[in-house]
Design a protein around this motif. Sequence first.
Motif, PDB file in Angstrom:
ATOM      1  N   ASP A 154      -3.026   7.257  -7.605  1.00  0.00           N
ATOM      2  CA  ASP A 154      -2.343   7.460  -6.321  1.00  0.00           C
ATOM      3  C   ASP A 154      -2.868   6.437  -5.308  1.00  0.00           C
ATOM      4  O   ASP A 154      -3.716   5.601  -5.629  1.00  0.00           O
ATOM      5  CB  ASP A 154      -2.487   8.906  -5.838  1.00  0.00           C
ATOM      6  CG  ASP A 154      -3.906   9.309  -5.471  1.00  0.00           C
ATOM      7  OD1 ASP A 154      -4.780   8.425  -5.313  1.00  0.00           O
ATOM      8  OD2 ASP A 154      -4.154  10.522  -5.335  1.00  0.00           O
ATOM      9  N   ARG A 155      -2.376   6.506  -4.089  1.00  0.00           N
ATOM     10  CA  ARG A 155      -2.754   5.509  -3.080  1.00  0.00           C
ATOM     11  C   ARG A 155      -4.236   5.544  -2.725  1.00  0.00           C
ATOM     12  O   ARG A 155      -4.783   4.577  -2.210  1.00  0.00           O
ATOM     13  CB  ARG A 155      -1.906   5.678  -1.825  1.00  0.00           C
ATOM     14  CG  ARG A 155      -0.468   5.293  -2.080  1.00  0.00           C
ATOM     15  CD  ARG A 155       0.335   5.289  -0.828  1.00  0.00           C
ATOM     16  NE  ARG A 155       0.427   6.640  -0.268  1.00  0.00           N
ATOM     17  CZ  ARG A 155       1.060   6.944   0.835  1.00  0.00           C
ATOM     18  NH1 ARG A 155       1.649   6.011   1.524  1.00  0.00           N
ATOM     19  NH2 ARG A 155       1.108   8.182   1.263  1.00  0.00           N
ATOM     20  N   ASP A 156      -4.901   6.666  -3.019  1.00  0.00           N
ATOM     21  CA  ASP A 156      -6.336   6.789  -2.760  1.00  0.00           C
ATOM     22  C   ASP A 156      -7.176   6.413  -3.975  1.00  0.00           C
ATOM     23  O   ASP A 156      -8.394   6.549  -3.942  1.00  0.00           O
ATOM     24  CB  ASP A 156      -6.676   8.217  -2.334  1.00  0.00           C
ATOM     25  CG  ASP A 156      -5.988   8.608  -1.038  1.00  0.00           C
ATOM     26  OD1 ASP A 156      -5.860   7.722  -0.157  1.00  0.00           O
ATOM     27  OD2 ASP A 156      -5.571   9.773  -0.924  1.00  0.00           O
ATOM     28  N   GLY A 157      -6.522   5.980  -5.065  1.00  0.00           N
ATOM     29  CA  GLY A 157      -7.243   5.593  -6.278  1.00  0.00           C
ATOM     30  C   GLY A 157      -7.571   6.746  -7.204  1.00  0.00           C
ATOM     31  O   GLY A 157      -8.294   6.571  -8.175  1.00  0.00           O
ATOM     32  N   GLU A 158      -7.032   7.923  -6.921  1.00  0.00           N
ATOM     33  CA  GLU A 158      -7.271   9.090  -7.772  1.00  0.00           C
ATOM     34  C   GLU A 158      -6.270   9.084  -8.926  1.00  0.00           C
ATOM     35  O   GLU A 158      -5.092   8.784  -8.732  1.00  0.00           O
ATOM     36  CB  GLU A 158      -7.127  10.383  -6.973  1.00  0.00           C
ATOM     37  CG  GLU A 158      -8.168  10.554  -5.894  1.00  0.00           C
ATOM     38  CD  GLU A 158      -9.577  10.663  -6.448  1.00  0.00           C
ATOM     39  OE1 GLU A 158      -9.769  11.361  -7.472  1.00  0.00           O
ATOM     40  OE2 GLU A 158     -10.482  10.031  -5.874  1.00  0.00           O
ATOM     41  N   GLY A 184       0.777  -1.232   0.000  1.00  0.00           N
ATOM     42  CA  GLY A 184       0.000   0.000   0.000  1.00  0.00           C
ATOM     43  C   GLY A 184       0.808   1.281   0.000  1.00  0.00           C
ATOM     44  O   GLY A 184       0.259   2.360   0.154  1.00  0.00           O
ATOM     45  N   THR A 185       2.127   1.191  -0.199  1.00  0.00           N
ATOM     46  CA  THR A 185       2.950   2.400  -0.170  1.00  0.00           C
ATOM     47  C   THR A 185       3.242   2.944  -1.557  1.00  0.00           C
ATOM     48  O   THR A 185       3.843   4.000  -1.679  1.00  0.00           O
ATOM     49  CB  THR A 185       4.292   2.122   0.537  1.00  0.00           C
ATOM     50  OG1 THR A 185       5.003   1.121  -0.190  1.00  0.00           O
ATOM     51  CG2 THR A 185       4.078   1.675   1.969  1.00  0.00           C
ATOM     52  N   CYS A 216       2.014   3.693  -5.805  1.00  0.00           N
ATOM     53  CA  CYS A 216       0.869   3.968  -6.665  1.00  0.00           C
ATOM     54  C   CYS A 216       0.399   2.658  -7.288  1.00  0.00           C
ATOM     55  O   CYS A 216       1.111   1.662  -7.298  1.00  0.00           O
ATOM     56  CB  CYS A 216       1.259   4.954  -7.756  1.00  0.00           C
ATOM     57  SG  CYS A 216       1.699   6.584  -7.140  1.00  0.00           S
ATOM     58  N   SER A 217      -0.796   2.659  -7.848  1.00  0.00           N
ATOM     59  CA  SER A 217      -1.308   1.472  -8.532  1.00  0.00           C
ATOM     60  C   SER A 217      -1.639   1.833  -9.975  1.00  0.00           C
ATOM     61  O   SER A 217      -1.569   3.000 -10.376  1.00  0.00           O
ATOM     62  CB  SER A 217      -2.533   0.923  -7.800  1.00  0.00           C
ATOM     63  OG  SER A 217      -3.569   1.881  -7.771  1.00  0.00           O
TER      64      SER A 217
END
Length: 192
Positions: free
Chosen positions: A141-145, A118-119, A121-122
Amino acid sequence: MEQASQTLNYEFAYINVSRIGIESLHYRYAVVDNCVYAQLLQMDGPRREVIQRGGDISYFEPSLDPFSLPGQHVIDALPSLIFADFSQLASVWDFIPVGRSRIVDQLCEVIRIVSRDGTRCSYLVWLDVDTKLPLRIDLLDRDGEPLEQFRVISFAVDDGVRNLMQGLQKASLPPSLSVPEGDKVQLGWQPA
């Protein structure tokens, strides 16, 4: 995707969308006589072009003298995921099939690539069902934005691209700059 992007003869017209704007580009890739040829062309504004012939990447920019650097692939304005070594990524990322969708009137498999810890980007990746080439890649980004989007608007996979790129075999490109050898230092520490 890794194999398709490095063995097929193809071309993309695509856009890169990020928080700083939209950039339209054209990318061609072909393998001719076991030698890789690639061309990246900026479609708007001053003409910027990057050409790969084998292990040399040549840069042509309006405000600079042309130059070449050694390299394995063109990375400018292409998502690094296209040339990633997925065998190494599998230890820290999960690859989750999401379903199917359409991009550029092509049926695509949609894959979500998520960091296990979780550290990082995806990614959300749309792969053409037939060719396995990426037709859209969203960096999240980590929040899915969304942070950045690579989105193909037209593409071709055929020998016409290979024939077109054969002209680069005899093209006069700037000589490759030598990159100084760095010190080979072994550090005896580990992050914790």
